[in-house]
Motif scaffolding. Structure first.
Motif, PDB file in Angstrom:
ATOM      1  N   LEU A 181       3.559  -0.754   3.776  1.00 49.23           N
ATOM      2  CA  LEU A 181       2.977   0.577   3.596  1.00 49.23           C
ATOM      3  C   LEU A 181       4.101   1.576   3.350  1.00 49.23           C
ATOM      4  N   TRP A 219       0.826  -1.201   0.000  1.00 50.44           N
ATOM      5  CA  TRP A 219       0.000   0.000   0.000  1.00 50.44           C
ATOM      6  C   TRP A 219       0.865   1.256   0.000  1.00 50.44           C
ATOM      7  N   ALA A 247      -3.423  -1.498   5.862  1.00 46.67           N
ATOM      8  CA  ALA A 247      -2.130  -2.184   5.748  1.00 46.67           C
ATOM      9  C   ALA A 247      -1.898  -3.072   6.964  1.00 46.67           C
TER      10      ALA A 247
END
Lengths: 470, 84
Positions: free
Chosen positions: A208, A183, A201
């Motif tokens: 992330l 992400w 996440a």
């Protein structure tokens, strides 16, 4: 009664969710300066192993960067009674109000101890920029209240009450595909939009990639590409800026999410041509109303069936304004003399006006005249108050103007006292002076991009200045 | 009014107001490297509409913001010719 959850996650805290996910691919949280594996995040501490001392307290999290906030949130959720999340641009003069309203009695910060002027005994917990291995006691089991800040009419923030369940309510089933999700977001995780991605996440055990405030779009995109970003979210304005960078072609996301501003067809088309293989979706979410829906057909506007039958979210359009009831909305505002967040039927009135045009709903602005500058809310009244304090000003009205970069910009129409409405030269000087005052007391996105001097303001029959947004 | 010199003037004016260091404005300079952030560029478009009387972005459905300074100037010059 609150509507059904629809969430696939039953974890009672972020820590529990993080402990439960499969971390065999060693996912990371990373920004431009630091990175940590989710495994180390579970076994370490950014609070020097002393998070349990904040047990049961109302804790203000005010750190200088997102990365530190991320580690503090994981440590505090379920331990603190309340987490008050400070957005990056909160003016320091509003801190006493926030702390008083949320009855803050603990602070987590990576700044050296600040004088917050609080009447309550405060527990100050320093926060390290890195997460160090530490044996953390986690005996407490609070259903932590999450307090998010959103801008109010007068500039004083509103304190919006969420829970982990309401924040995580829109998160779908875990990723079953063998390819890991990575992400990323242009948003800051200290605001609702970014916090959504952070929680996603954590619940998915996904990496992330966070942005840094001082980082250029090219540097961020290059970093995101190197880390193999698959899912990425931002406002249309952030995407417009990203697409100006030659580094935009380095990333090849599978999923692109737009939210926070009205999405027009040109930005959807530009994204589709830059990322032909990505699913591009635009979502509606707000701090108060939570995540409501997303539109995935590649067109601007909303099909009526999305409003009628999105699972777990009830929506209706009343007086042209979108109203939302779901388990993902906030529950209330904190404080005295604040308006009710939910109507008598439990709906949040978003104040976002919809118009049905050629078979689809389109957002056309806000009932309260709030201007959305690149995803940040601007209340005209706050700016008018600053302008009207100028001795040469009789009155002013702040309005929105469409802008190709930020979606909208702030423009002020100002009526001068008769004495001052004279020479061109004086007017130029006055304009500079008014702008200077705005710059001194307002965040930069709230400062009018232009000031027009006009002879009078239109007054409605109610006696109020007539707001007409271009 | 000479469009290019007005654009150059407004770039430095906005950069000064926003406390940003402006790179030398050559035609191949990428706007993202000019020193102006999104907000500064948004202000620039408003100021140019005030001084030149045109906002070329409202005249087109093409959402693509020019990438380089040269393209930016060209965008305004073309739009100005078309609106005359």
């Amino acid at each position: 009664m609150r509507p059904a959850q629809g969430s696939h996650n039953k974890s009672t805290s972020l820590f529990e969710a993080l402990s439960a996910v499969d971390k065999h691919s060693d996912p990371l949280i990373v920004d431009a300066n630091a990175s940590i594996t989710l495994s180390n995040l579970v076994s370490g501490s950014a609070l020097f192993g002393r998070g349990d001392e904040l047990c049961g307290r109302s804790v203000l999290v005010a750190t200088t960067n997102q990365f530190t906030t991320a580690s503090a949130l994981i440590e505090l959720d379920g331990v603190a009674r309340r987490i008050v999340l400070c957005p990056p641009d909160l003016p320091i003069e509003h801190l006493p109000y926030v702390m008083d309203t949320a009855a803050v009695d603990g602070i987590v910060s990576d700044r050296t101890a600040l004088q917050y002027g609080s009447p309550r005994p405060l527990y100050f917990s320093p926060c390290s920029p890195t997460v160090e291995p530490a044996k953390c006691e986690r005996n407490a089991c609070y259903k932590t209240e999450w307090i998010l800040l959103t801008s109010g009419t007068t500039g004083i923030p509103k304190l919006v009450v969420h829970s982990l369940a309401s924040l995580a309510g829109a998160i779908g089933p875990p990723n079953m595909s063998p390819e890991p999700i990575v992400w990323s977001t242009f948003y800051d995780i200290r605001r609702y939009g970014g916090l959504q991605i952070f929680i996603r996440a954590i619940f998915a055990g996904a990496s992330l990639v966070l942005s840094n405030a001082q980082e250029s779009p090219a540097a961020f995109l290059t970093r995101a590409a190197r880390l193999g970003v698959t899912h990425i979210s931002g406002t249309p304005s952030q995407w417009r800026r990203a697409l100006m960078s030659p580094a935009a072609c380095f990333i090849s996301p599978k999923y692109i999410r737009l939210s926070g501003e009205i999405v027009d067809q040109p930005i959807l088309n530009s994204l589709h041509s830059a990322y032909p293989h990505a699913q591009i979706s635009h979502a509606f979410a707000s701090t108060e109303a939570g995540v409501a829906f997303e539109v995935n057909d590649g067109f601007a506007g909303i099909p009526p069936e999305t409003i009628m039958c999105t699972p777990f979210v009830e929506m209706k359009v009343k007086d042209n304004s979108l109203r939302i009831r779901s388990a993902r909305t906030a529950s209330r505002y904190l404080g005295n003399n604040v308006s009710a967040l939910l109507d008598e039927e439990g709906f949040v009135d978003t104040g976002d006006l919809l118009e049905l045009r050629e078979g689809r709903y389109h957002f056309i602005g806000r009932r309260d005249g709030v201007i959305n500058v690149g995803g940040l809310k601007v209340h005209p009244e706050e700016i008018e108050a600053v302008i009207n304090r100028h001795p040469a000003v009789q009155g002013s009205i702040v309005r929105t103007k469409k802008n190709p970069m930020t979606g909208a910009m702030v423009i002020a129409d100002v009526v001068l006292d008769r004495v001052n409405a004279c020479l061109d030269e004086d007017v130029r000087e006055l304009r500079e002076d008014i702008l200077l005052r705005c710059r001194e007391s307002l965040s930069s996105y709230k400062v009018p991009a232009a000031i027009n001097f006009i002879s009078s303001l239109s007054i409605a029959e109610s006696g109020k200045v007539l707001r007409r947004n271009a | 009014m000479d469009i290019r010199s007005e654009i150059v003037h407004q770039f430095s004016q906005v950069a000064r107001e926003q406390g940003r260091r402006l790179s030398p404005l050559s035609d191949d300079l990428e706007l993202l490297e000019s020193g102006l952030d999104s907000l500064s560029m948004a202000i620039l478009v408003v100021r140019l509409e005030e001084s030149l009387g045109i906002d070329p972005f409202t005249l087109t459905d093409d959402a693509r913001f020019p990438i380089t300074f040269g393209e930016f100037v060209d965008f305004y010059e073309t739009s100005s010719r078309q609106s005359q």
